[in-house]
Design a protein around this motif. Structure first.
Motif, PDB file in Angstrom:
ATOM      1  N   TRP A   8       0.843  -1.190   0.000  1.00  0.00           N
ATOM      2  CA  TRP A   8       0.000   0.000   0.000  1.00  0.00           C
ATOM      3  C   TRP A   8       0.880   1.242   0.000  1.00  0.00           C
ATOM      4  N   ASN A  40     -11.499  -2.510  -0.379  1.00  0.00           N
ATOM      5  CA  ASN A  40     -10.404  -1.737  -0.959  1.00  0.00           C
ATOM      6  C   ASN A  40     -10.939  -0.741  -1.975  1.00  0.00           C
ATOM      7  N   GLN A  71      -4.996  -6.443   1.655  1.00  0.00           N
ATOM      8  CA  GLN A  71      -4.733  -5.843   2.959  1.00  0.00           C
ATOM      9  C   GLN A  71      -4.618  -6.941   4.010  1.00  0.00           C
TER      10      GLN A  71
END
Length: 169
Positions: A8, A40, A71
């Motif tokens: 990220w 997301n 994630q």
């Protein structure tokens, strides 16, 4: 095997992680900081630069490690978060094999739940690198197989029963 990891881009806000991640060859993915466990929200305009970096990593002899959930999962015991087919698409475009990696217990080292934060609540983490997978019939087949195989491992730290495991991979 050498690999590069997608990460990220928001982690670049910390100058230390930015330096370490860039030195390690991490490839940033631009997405909204909308909280762990939430869907997301990718900035699709950043995909072109991400793909350019992925192509360069391939040319430099690296494989790419992608987390199809996008994630850290705050509640793996409840199953995977939505899985995306981007890893399948990149593998198909680059004619490279797919290998699944399952992780169990990492959510106890780095909590996605902000109320717990960086408090370590368990140190037993198990990682399993699976052999190269079969050819997938498409993105949906990839997502379903990943969800079944890695989802089971992430949830329990154990593989599917042998017969089902062999059928899927």
């Amino acid at each position: 095997e050498a690999f590069s990891l997608t990460q990220w881009k928001g982690l670049d806000e910390n100058p230390v992680t930015k330096m370490l991640f860039h030195m390690a060859g991490f490839i940033p993915v631009q997405m909204a900081a909308n909280g762990s466990g939430n869907p997301n929200d990718y900035d699709r305009s950043s995909f072109k630069s991400m793909l350019k970096l992925v192509k360069q990593a391939f040319n430099d002899g690296f494989d790419i490690l992608i987390m199809p959930e996008g994630q850290l999962n705050p509640t793996p015991e409840k199953g995977l978060l939505p899985v995306f087919s981007g890893a399948f698409v990149l593998a198909k475009m680059s004619h490279r094999p797919i290998r699944f990696i399952g992780i169990h217990g990492s959510h106890r080292l780095w909590h996605a739940d902000e109320s717990i934060g960086m408090t370590v609540t368990g140190k037993d983490v198990v990682m399993k690198v699976y052999p190269p997978t079969r050819e997938f019939d498409g993105g949906d087949d990839f997502v379903e197989t990943f969800s079944s195989v890695v989802g089971q491992f992430g949830k329990t730290g154990r593989d599917l029963p042998e017969k089902e495991f062999n059928k899927r991979l």
